[in-house]
Scaffold this active site. Structure first.
Site, PDB file in Angstrom:
ATOM      1  N   TRP A  37     -42.074  45.900  57.718  1.00  0.00           N
ATOM      2  CA  TRP A  37     -40.810  46.564  57.373  1.00  0.00           C
ATOM      3  C   TRP A  37     -40.248  47.348  58.543  1.00  0.00           C
ATOM      4  O   TRP A  37     -39.038  47.351  58.780  1.00  0.00           O
ATOM      5  CB  TRP A  37     -40.962  47.417  56.112  1.00  0.00           C
ATOM      6  CG  TRP A  37     -41.190  46.524  54.933  1.00  0.00           C
ATOM      7  CD1 TRP A  37     -42.346  46.376  54.225  1.00  0.00           C
ATOM      8  CD2 TRP A  37     -40.255  45.586  54.369  1.00  0.00           C
ATOM      9  NE1 TRP A  37     -42.185  45.414  53.256  1.00  0.00           N
ATOM     10  CE2 TRP A  37     -40.920  44.913  53.317  1.00  0.00           C
ATOM     11  CE3 TRP A  37     -38.942  45.239  54.647  1.00  0.00           C
ATOM     12  CZ2 TRP A  37     -40.299  43.920  52.541  1.00  0.00           C
ATOM     13  CZ3 TRP A  37     -38.312  44.260  53.892  1.00  0.00           C
ATOM     14  CH2 TRP A  37     -38.989  43.614  52.853  1.00  0.00           C
ATOM     15  N   ASP A  44     -38.207  55.425  56.092  1.00  0.00           N
ATOM     16  CA  ASP A  44     -38.068  54.421  55.030  1.00  0.00           C
ATOM     17  C   ASP A  44     -39.204  54.664  54.032  1.00  0.00           C
ATOM     18  O   ASP A  44     -40.323  54.197  54.235  1.00  0.00           O
ATOM     19  CB  ASP A  44     -38.158  53.018  55.630  1.00  0.00           C
ATOM     20  CG  ASP A  44     -38.191  51.930  54.551  1.00  0.00           C
ATOM     21  OD1 ASP A  44     -38.135  52.261  53.338  1.00  0.00           O
ATOM     22  OD2 ASP A  44     -38.272  50.740  54.920  1.00  0.00           O
ATOM     23  N   LYS A  56     -39.781  50.464  43.210  1.00  0.00           N
ATOM     24  CA  LYS A  56     -41.223  50.716  43.192  1.00  0.00           C
ATOM     25  C   LYS A  56     -41.495  51.986  42.387  1.00  0.00           C
ATOM     26  O   LYS A  56     -41.893  51.912  41.231  1.00  0.00           O
ATOM     27  CB  LYS A  56     -41.763  50.782  44.614  1.00  0.00           C
ATOM     28  CG  LYS A  56     -41.514  49.445  45.350  1.00  0.00           C
ATOM     29  CD  LYS A  56     -41.303  49.655  46.808  1.00  0.00           C
ATOM     30  CE  LYS A  56     -40.704  48.478  47.542  1.00  0.00           C
ATOM     31  NZ  LYS A  56     -41.297  47.172  47.317  1.00  0.00           N
TER      32      LYS A  56
HETATM   33  N1  PMP Z   1     -38.769  48.783  53.282  1.00  0.00           N
HETATM   34  C1  PMP Z   1     -39.943  48.748  52.613  1.00  0.00           C
HETATM   35  C2  PMP Z   1     -41.043  49.673  53.036  1.00  0.00           C
HETATM   36  C3  PMP Z   1     -40.108  47.861  51.541  1.00  0.00           C
HETATM   37  O1  PMP Z   1     -41.270  47.820  50.886  1.00  0.00           O
HETATM   38  C4  PMP Z   1     -39.043  47.008  51.176  1.00  0.00           C
HETATM   39  C5  PMP Z   1     -39.128  46.056  50.015  1.00  0.00           C
HETATM   40  N2  PMP Z   1     -40.354  45.646  49.625  1.00  0.00           N
HETATM   41  C6  PMP Z   1     -37.866  47.076  51.915  1.00  0.00           C
HETATM   42  C7  PMP Z   1     -37.749  47.979  52.950  1.00  0.00           C
HETATM   43  C8  PMP Z   1     -36.682  46.203  51.568  1.00  0.00           C
HETATM   44  O2  PMP Z   1     -36.143  46.679  50.418  1.00  0.00           O
HETATM   45  P1  PMP Z   1     -34.938  46.006  49.630  1.00  0.00           P
HETATM   46  O3  PMP Z   1     -35.469  44.743  49.050  1.00  0.00           O
HETATM   47  O4  PMP Z   1     -34.582  47.049  48.622  1.00  0.00           O
HETATM   48  O5  PMP Z   1     -33.843  45.769  50.607  1.00  0.00           O
END
Ligand code: PMP
Length: 359
Positions: free
Chosen positions: A101, A171, A195
């Site tokens: 991520w 994030d 989550k």
């Molecule tokens: N950052 C993290 C730490 C995540 O776990 C996720 C999704 N699993 C995201 C960003 C992306 O999130 P989204 O699908 O809401 O764009």
């Protein structure tokens, strides 16, 4: 209700009492004769739901007044772009690369300016967090971005980076509300809701008001934090139903004893699982001891040919969604706030039984 235990990384398990309350209020919210889904976002009823959710979130995280709280759309992935579009005033930002991520956030930010990766855990396989003493951060960076919990790799910071002179951006998609945090240490926090907050489709942003106002030339107003802050997240139609469910989840956390209670429970759950992994010969954690995630616990089977059987027998035992992310393989159990301790106990019992029977 006899529901299976859902270890999905997200969209993820929600508190059963929240689902039951939502079901109860589905067709007629508080005598309004309407579902929350059918209400005007600017009407008195939804405005009260929205305000209550914000004030409960402020209470849970002890968010100081100088921070705006936004309930917007686009997921955490949109934040990968909104952060640089709104904060990269001089065109240079620092990023810590601790997993998949972080890497996506870095790739997106590179579209907008110079990105300095202050520390890179990828060469070692994203299994640890580089010591901050070794980071090459710059005090004149527009901000320093990091990912406190890497949902795929299962690597979590158990500390907040020390001040480098640049506002700290985090994030927190997969760890928000899992324990108390000092919001005052951050310039901006963002999280996709699916989550620990509620349904997918909602993104929560907490940002220090003095950091917003500037945007890169050409930035659409939907991507400007100030525009959302000034309109109370009602620049356009917000994700009303998701906002309402998030409010029920915030209430549930408050009723459970707040983030201190969540932290204790989350620690117990992850300790129980890591202890079982460490004591076994079949299961193995790929992550360094000091940064193992309390939210997402990846584990590898010493005999990978058993993986399919492990997953199908787990599912037969009511233990769902234990397959690791396709990019890393293995298993992963996500233990967000709404995963009951009984769920972890059931998983550990199954894992022990599977190991004994594997021959
Ligand atoms: N950052 C993290 C730490 C995540 O776990 C996720 C999704 N699993 C995201 C960003 C992306 O999130 P989204 O699908 O809401 O764009």
């Amino acid at each position: 209700m006899n529901r299976p235990y859902n270890f999905s990384p997200g969209p993820a398990v929600l508190p059963e009492s929240v689902l039951l309350q939502a079901a109860d209020e589905m067709t007629d919210w508080h005598g309004s004769g309407m579902s929350v889904m059918e209400m005007s976002h600017r009407g008195k009823q939804f405005m009260s739901i929205a305000a209550q959710a914000e004030s409960d979130l402020r209470r849970l995280l002890a968010i100081p007044d100088e921070y705006a709280v936004l309930f917007i759309q686009g997921g955490a992935t949109s934040q990968f772009a909104m952060v640089p579009l709104n904060l990269m005033r001089q065109g240079r930002a620092d990023y810590v690369n601790t997993g998949a991520w972080s890497k996506k956030a870095i790739a997106e930010a590179r579209r907008f300016g110079q990105v300095n990766v202050v520390a890179d855990a990828e060469p070692a396989g994203f299994n640890h967090i580089p010591d901050q003493d070794d980071w090459r951060s710059r005090s004149d960076a527009d901000y320093l971005h990091y990912t406190p919990n890497e949902t795929i790799g299962g690597v979590e910071f158990h500390w907040i980076p020390a001040d480098t002179g640049a506002p700290l951006v985090a994030d927190m998609s997969s760890c928000i509300l899992s324990r108390p945090i000092d919001v005052g240490r951050f310039g901006l926090i963002y999280a996709g809701a699916q989550k620990n907050i509620g349904p997918a489709g909602l993104t929560v942003v907490v940002v220090r008001r003095d950091l917003i106002g500037w945007t890169r030339s050409g930035t659409p107003s939907m991507l400007a934090y100030a525009a959302h802050a000034e309109s109370g997240s009602m620049l356009n139609t917000p994700p009303t139903f998701a906002w309402y469910i998030a409010g029920l989840v915030f209430r549930w956390i408050l009723d459970q004893g707040g983030l201190e209670a969540m932290a204790l429970r989350n620690q117990r759950k992850s300790d129980t699982l890591y202890k079982a992994i460490d004591a076994s010969e079949l299961y193995h954690s790929p992550v360094a001891d000091d940064c193992r995630s309390r939210m997402n616990v990846p584990f590898i089977l010493a005999e990978p040919e058993l993986e399919a059987r492990f997953l199908s027998e787990a599912a037969e035992n009511g233990l769902l969604n234990l397959k690791g992310h396709r990019s890393v393989g293995g298993m992963r159990a996500s233990l967000y706030n709404a995963m009951p301790e009984d769920g972890v106990d059931a998983l550990v019992a199954f894992m022990g039984d599977f190991e004994r029977r594997r021959a």
